[in-house]
Design a protein around this motif. Structure first.
Motif, PDB file in Angstrom:
ATOM      1  N   ARG A 628       0.805  -1.221   0.000  1.00 52.86           N
ATOM      2  CA  ARG A 628       0.000   0.000   0.000  1.00 52.86           C
ATOM      3  C   ARG A 628       0.837   1.271   0.000  1.00 52.86           C
ATOM      4  O   ARG A 628       0.320   2.346   0.291  1.00 52.86           O
ATOM      5  N   VAL A 629       2.136   1.160  -0.294  1.00 49.07           N
ATOM      6  CA  VAL A 629       2.988   2.345  -0.309  1.00 49.07           C
ATOM      7  C   VAL A 629       3.933   2.266  -1.502  1.00 49.07           C
ATOM      8  O   VAL A 629       4.434   1.194  -1.851  1.00 49.07           O
ATOM      9  N   LEU A 630       4.158   3.410  -2.138  1.00 49.21           N
ATOM     10  CA  LEU A 630       5.040   3.517  -3.298  1.00 49.21           C
ATOM     11  C   LEU A 630       5.839   4.805  -3.159  1.00 49.21           C
ATOM     12  O   LEU A 630       5.282   5.846  -2.812  1.00 49.21           O
ATOM     13  N   SER A 631       7.151   4.733  -3.404  1.00 40.98           N
ATOM     14  CA  SER A 631       7.997   5.923  -3.309  1.00 40.98           C
ATOM     15  C   SER A 631       8.766   6.111  -4.610  1.00 40.98           C
ATOM     16  O   SER A 631       9.247   5.127  -5.194  1.00 40.98           O
ATOM     17  N   PHE A 632       8.870   7.339  -5.073  1.00 38.64           N
ATOM     18  CA  PHE A 632       9.692   7.611  -6.253  1.00 38.64           C
ATOM     19  C   PHE A 632      10.128   9.069  -6.242  1.00 38.64           C
ATOM     20  O   PHE A 632       9.559   9.909  -5.545  1.00 38.64           O
ATOM     21  N   THR A 633      11.173   9.355  -7.039  1.00 36.71           N
ATOM     22  CA  THR A 633      11.750  10.691  -7.125  1.00 36.71           C
ATOM     23  C   THR A 633      11.495  11.271  -8.513  1.00 36.71           C
ATOM     24  O   THR A 633      11.597  10.552  -9.520  1.00 36.71           O
ATOM     25  N   ILE A 634      11.157  12.541  -8.579  1.00 41.12           N
ATOM     26  CA  ILE A 634      10.947  13.210  -9.872  1.00 41.12           C
ATOM     27  C   ILE A 634      12.311  13.536 -10.477  1.00 41.12           C
ATOM     28  O   ILE A 634      13.108  14.267  -9.875  1.00 41.12           O
ATOM     29  N   GLU A 635      12.598  12.958 -11.646  1.00 35.19           N
ATOM     30  CA  GLU A 635      13.878  13.142 -12.322  1.00 35.19           C
ATOM     31  C   GLU A 635      13.642  13.701 -13.725  1.00 35.19           C
ATOM     32  O   GLU A 635      12.716  13.281 -14.418  1.00 35.19           O
ATOM     33  N   ARG A 636      14.501  14.592 -14.164  1.00 33.64           N
ATOM     34  CA  ARG A 636      14.314  15.258 -15.456  1.00 33.64           C
ATOM     35  C   ARG A 636      14.645  14.355 -16.636  1.00 33.64           C
ATOM     36  O   ARG A 636      14.252  14.656 -17.765  1.00 33.64           O
ATOM     37  N   ALA A 679      11.696  19.127  -9.629  1.00 33.17           N
ATOM     38  CA  ALA A 679      12.674  18.069  -9.850  1.00 33.17           C
ATOM     39  C   ALA A 679      13.426  17.801  -8.551  1.00 33.17           C
ATOM     40  O   ALA A 679      13.773  18.722  -7.814  1.00 33.17           O
ATOM     41  N   GLY A 680      13.645  16.534  -8.263  1.00 33.81           N
ATOM     42  CA  GLY A 680      14.322  16.146  -7.030  1.00 33.81           C
ATOM     43  C   GLY A 680      13.374  15.843  -5.891  1.00 33.81           C
ATOM     44  O   GLY A 680      13.799  15.294  -4.866  1.00 33.81           O
ATOM     45  N   ASP A 681      12.099  16.206  -6.032  1.00 41.05           N
ATOM     46  CA  ASP A 681      11.125  15.875  -4.973  1.00 41.05           C
ATOM     47  C   ASP A 681      10.995  14.355  -4.858  1.00 41.05           C
ATOM     48  O   ASP A 681      10.881  13.643  -5.872  1.00 41.05           O
ATOM     49  N   HIS A 682      10.996  13.875  -3.614  1.00 36.10           N
ATOM     50  CA  HIS A 682      10.778  12.449  -3.358  1.00 36.10           C
ATOM     51  C   HIS A 682       9.357  12.285  -2.828  1.00 36.10           C
ATOM     52  O   HIS A 682       9.015  12.817  -1.770  1.00 36.10           O
ATOM     53  N   LEU A 683       8.530  11.554  -3.575  1.00 36.32           N
ATOM     54  CA  LEU A 683       7.110  11.418  -3.243  1.00 36.32           C
ATOM     55  C   LEU A 683       6.847  10.073  -2.571  1.00 36.32           C
ATOM     56  O   LEU A 683       7.350   9.036  -3.029  1.00 36.32           O
ATOM     57  N   THR A 684       6.064  10.116  -1.507  1.00 35.13           N
ATOM     58  CA  THR A 684       5.538   8.894  -0.890  1.00 35.13           C
ATOM     59  C   THR A 684       4.056   8.823  -1.205  1.00 35.13           C
ATOM     60  O   THR A 684       3.290   9.718  -0.844  1.00 35.13           O
ATOM     61  N   VAL A 685       3.671   7.760  -1.900  1.00 38.01           N
ATOM     62  CA  VAL A 685       2.292   7.598  -2.363  1.00 38.01           C
ATOM     63  C   VAL A 685       1.686   6.393  -1.658  1.00 38.01           C
ATOM     64  O   VAL A 685       2.327   5.339  -1.540  1.00 38.01           O
ATOM     65  N   ILE A 686       0.468   6.532  -1.177  1.00 36.85           N
ATOM     66  CA  ILE A 686      -0.225   5.426  -0.521  1.00 36.85           C
ATOM     67  C   ILE A 686      -1.553   5.198  -1.219  1.00 36.85           C
ATOM     68  O   ILE A 686      -2.064   6.069  -1.936  1.00 36.85           O
ATOM     69  N   GLY A 687      -2.119   4.009  -1.009  1.00 31.38           N
ATOM     70  CA  GLY A 687      -3.421   3.740  -1.600  1.00 31.38           C
ATOM     71  C   GLY A 687      -3.661   2.263  -1.810  1.00 31.38           C
ATOM     72  O   GLY A 687      -2.944   1.399  -1.282  1.00 31.38           O
ATOM     73  N   GLU A 688      -4.689   1.960  -2.629  1.00 29.04           N
ATOM     74  CA  GLU A 688      -5.034   0.584  -2.912  1.00 29.04           C
ATOM     75  C   GLU A 688      -3.948  -0.056  -3.779  1.00 29.04           C
ATOM     76  O   GLU A 688      -3.374   0.602  -4.649  1.00 29.04           O
ATOM     77  N   PRO A 689      -3.667  -1.348  -3.561  1.00 35.05           N
ATOM     78  CA  PRO A 689      -2.603  -2.015  -4.321  1.00 35.05           C
ATOM     79  C   PRO A 689      -2.766  -1.900  -5.838  1.00 35.05           C
ATOM     80  O   PRO A 689      -1.790  -1.700  -6.559  1.00 35.05           O
ATOM     81  N   GLU A 690      -4.022  -2.004  -6.326  1.00 35.01           N
ATOM     82  CA  GLU A 690      -4.231  -1.950  -7.773  1.00 35.01           C
ATOM     83  C   GLU A 690      -3.814  -0.594  -8.332  1.00 35.01           C
ATOM     84  O   GLU A 690      -3.177  -0.508  -9.387  1.00 35.01           O
TER      85      GLU A 690
END
Length: 714
Positions: A628-636, A679-690
């Motif tokens: 239920r959690v996904l993390s990623f960084t905005i890259e140019r 750019a460079g922001d690290h996002l933590t996203v939560i939600g339903e697995p699908e």
């Protein structure tokens, strides 16, 4: 010495199981055996008596649903009355409800004999003993196996009864409704209002099974949804079949024959199933009747045995009743229940059994309504029902008055029986149980509001129930954890310093000063309100006007120092300290999040993952569901570059997905709709697995290593 927790029953029953238990407990004697006996007391008004009984049980049903979702424990009505009115009332409720269920189940076996006698001549006593043995074995094997059998019986029963109702209504139409109204239904109430009210109380046993599901609430998954929905569906189906079915029976049978008939549905079927070959129609009804009686007896053994289990857990009965056998069921409680049920079948007549069962069920229904009033007026914050009965308190007050009136209308013997059970229950408690019981009910919390006393053990017990029930679908646990501030403490520090550091971080997000938070956290520690176990301490408080919850995660790899405060622990070094702050307006929300944190800490892999986490995101992820959690960084130079410069409100995220936290240059930003991504922001996203998997497919395959997939977090 640490006390061993009582064994808990498995949560394996769903909505269909709840419907089957509740419905199966009602469709037996109430429809296949009682209509003739009831018509002898009310005449054609027996139809109205069934309808009124279905309406009048609504207060008890709603109260039982509320109490079951707040306290899903084996024992149902006994447990609710005990925890609200105290163990003295609990002893009476447990003994009386157990007897009422046993009486009703025995009544079902009597009815089974009456219908089988249409085809074969059998003695009811040997048959009852044999059937009881079958139901005892089924209930020993397991609740899921029992309700699997129950579902088969119930759906066979409903299918046959639907056929009976369609054919019966067609017969009524062909006979002429207006002519039937002048003949079969006139005079409608020959015994007046007194006869009608006494019959309502008499047929009330037909609906008594509706609340049986409360006794197996501990075994129901997602009780907040499945219990009230299952009970409502069951009552609707049952009331329609009772009222329409009894109307058909009264329409097609002569009054004199009906009043003496112990198999009125089969007799009525003979009147309009003539087009079927031979005795096919009657055979179908007998099959349905046997299914109904079997389901009632089976559900009765299941439910009644849980009362003995619950009373034993509370030291009101011998401890052996609480022991679970090889199949994780209360074996001795099932055997004793079945034995007493067979004995009643052998020794009592049908009408007497029905009246005694109805009398105490009515008294128990009244006590359920009183229990809801006491629990709400106690203002115990940990009383957190997932379903709340509407019309409070007037619906409960009306219910109490109506049920007491109906008991009086049943006659002297049922009143004497009910009073006798009350006396025996109180005497049993005074002589055998008082010395071993140290709790009191929620009513003492009402007294405390009047300046007397309260019992804190009940609050602790309800908090444990909240933790076991888990989060509700709309609880923002993942969101709160995902935006939590992480305090990494590399060396041992005094707890008071950690409290001060956490309060400073929380002050930046909350409309309260750091000094206030420090004071409230320390008061909770000193007052014994802070859970400390399994290497974690959960400091928590509530402040007015806060619409959500905020959390700080303190990780102290080398443990904390207990300075100036003595807190009982289990001896494990404390390396995780949580600081949770919520609003005062929703205590249930606060307690559920607190319970979820405690539950995660108790998992075997928690502490190892907590100590090995290499980043703040990994620390948070140890508390989150991994899918239920996904993390990623905005890259140019990656697919995520399309997010740069866009406000959050402009993003079209998959349904059920939420950006919970943004890390920018080492700082945490709580996302808002106007927040513009960089750019460079690290996002933590939560939600339903699908939804998270869909988001990962968009960015994961192209991004240059900046994505952490849901399966990899933590």
């Amino acid at each position: 010495m640490r006390l061993k927790k009582p064994q808990r029953l498995k949560k394996q029953l769903g909505l269909v199981d709840v419907f089957a238990i509740s419905t199966g407990a009602m469709f037996s004697s109430g429809f296949f055996l009682l209509p003739g006996l009831a018509a002898a007391q009310a005449g054609p008004a027996v139809v109205l008596a069934y309808l009124l009984a279905g309406i009048l049980i609504i207060p008890a049903m709603l109260s039982a649903a509320e109490l079951s979702t707040a306290m899903p424990r084996a024992g149902g009505a006994y447990y609710f009355v005990d925890r609200s009115l105290g163990p003295q009332a609990g002893a009476v409720a447990g003994l009386g409800t157990w007897l009422a269920l046993v009486f009703k189940s025995a009544f079902a076996l009597i009815g089974m004999g009456a219908y089988l006698a249409l085809f074969v001549h059998l003695q009811i006593e040997p048959l009852a003993v044999g059937l009881t043995l079958v139901f005892v074995v089924l209930n020993i094997v397991g609740a899921k196996e029992t309700t699997g059998f129950q579902k088969v019986l119930v759906f066979v029963l409903i299918a046959v009864l639907a056929f009976f109702l369609v054919q019966g209504l067609a017969a009524v139409v062909s006979l002429g409704p207006s002519r039937l109204a002048r003949t079969q239904f006139a005079p409608f109430a020959p015994f007046g209002l007194t006869g009608l009210l006494s019959t309502v109380g008499f047929v009330f046993v037909s609906y008594a099974g509706l609340t049986k599901v409360a006794s197996v609430a501990e075994e129901v998954s997602k009780p907040d949804r499945n219990i009230p929905n299952g009970m409502l569906l069951s009552l609707a189906v049952t009331t329609v079949i009772y009222v329409v079915g009894v109307t058909i029976i009264v329409a097609v049978l002569e009054p004199e024959a009906l009043h003496a008939d112990l198999a009125p549905v089969a007799t009525a079927a003979q009147a309009f199933f003539g087009w079927l070959p031979g005795r096919t129609g009657v055979v179908l009804i007998v099959i349905a009747a046997i299914a109904a009686f079997a389901s009632t007896a089976n559900a009765g053994v299941l439910a009644a045995s849980r009362y003995l289990l619950a009373m034993s857990r509370d030291r009101l009965l011998w401890g052996a009743f609480a022991r679970l056998g090889r199949f994780h069921t209360p074996t001795l409680a099932v055997i004793v229940t079945g034995t007493v049920m067979a004995a009643i079948v052998i020794s009592m007549d049908p009408e007497g059994v029905a009246k005694l069962a109805s009398a105490f069920q009515l008294l128990m229904f009244a006590l359920l309504n009183v229990a809801v009033v006491v629990m709400r007026e106690s203002h115990i914050e940990s009383y957190d029902p997932g379903y709340r009965a509407f019309g409070y308190p007037w619906l409960q007050i009306v219910g109490v008055l109506v049920y007491l009136v109906l008991i009086v209308m049943l006659g002297l013997w049922p009143i004497v029986f009910s009073a006798g059970v009350v006396v025996v229950g109180l005497a049993w408690y005074a002589i055998f149980a008082r010395s071993s019981v140290v709790r009191s009910g929620a009513i003492y919390h009402v007294f405390e509001r009047l300046g007397r006393q309260r019992f804190m053990g009940l609050d602790r017990e309800l908090r444990e129930i909240i933790r076991e029930k888990g989060l509700r679908d709309d609880d923002p646990f993942d969101e709160v954890v995902a935006r939590a501030y992480v305090l990494n403490v590399p060396r041992p520090e005094p707890l008071t310093k950690l409290v001060r550091d956490a309060s400073v971080r929380l002050h930046a997000r909350l409309p309260v000063t750091g000094e206030q938070l420090i004071k409230q956290f320390l008061e909770g520690l000193e007052g014994g309100l802070t859970p400390v176990a399994h290497g974690a301490a959960l400091l928590h408080t509530r402040v007015p006007g806060l619409p959500t919850s905020e959390l700080v995660l303190g990780r102290t790899v080398r443990g904390i120092k207990w300075d100036a405060i003595e807190v009982p622990t289990d001896g494990t070094p404390v390396r995780a300290v949580f600081f949770l702050v919520s609003g005062q307006e929703n205590p249930g929300w606060h307690l559920r999040i607190l319970g979820a944190l405690a539950g995660r800490v108790e998992e075997d892999d928690f502490m190892a993952n907590w100590l090995q986490a290499e980043s703040d995101e990994a620390v948070r992820a140890t508390l989150l569901h991994r899918d239920r959690v996904l993390s990623f960084t905005i890259e140019r130079e990656a697919a995520t570059a399309e997010l740069e410069g866009r406000a959050l409100r402009e993003l079209r995220l998959p349904p059920g997905v939420l950006i919970a936290l943004i890390r920018r240059y080492g700082d945490s930003i709580v996302p808002r709709g106007s927040t513009v991504l960089r750019a460079g922001d690290h996002l933590t996203v939560i939600g339903e697995p699908e939804g998270l998997q869909q988001l990962a497919r968009i960015y994961m395959s192209i991004a240059s290593g900046g994505i952490t997939g849901p399966q990899d977090v933590g």
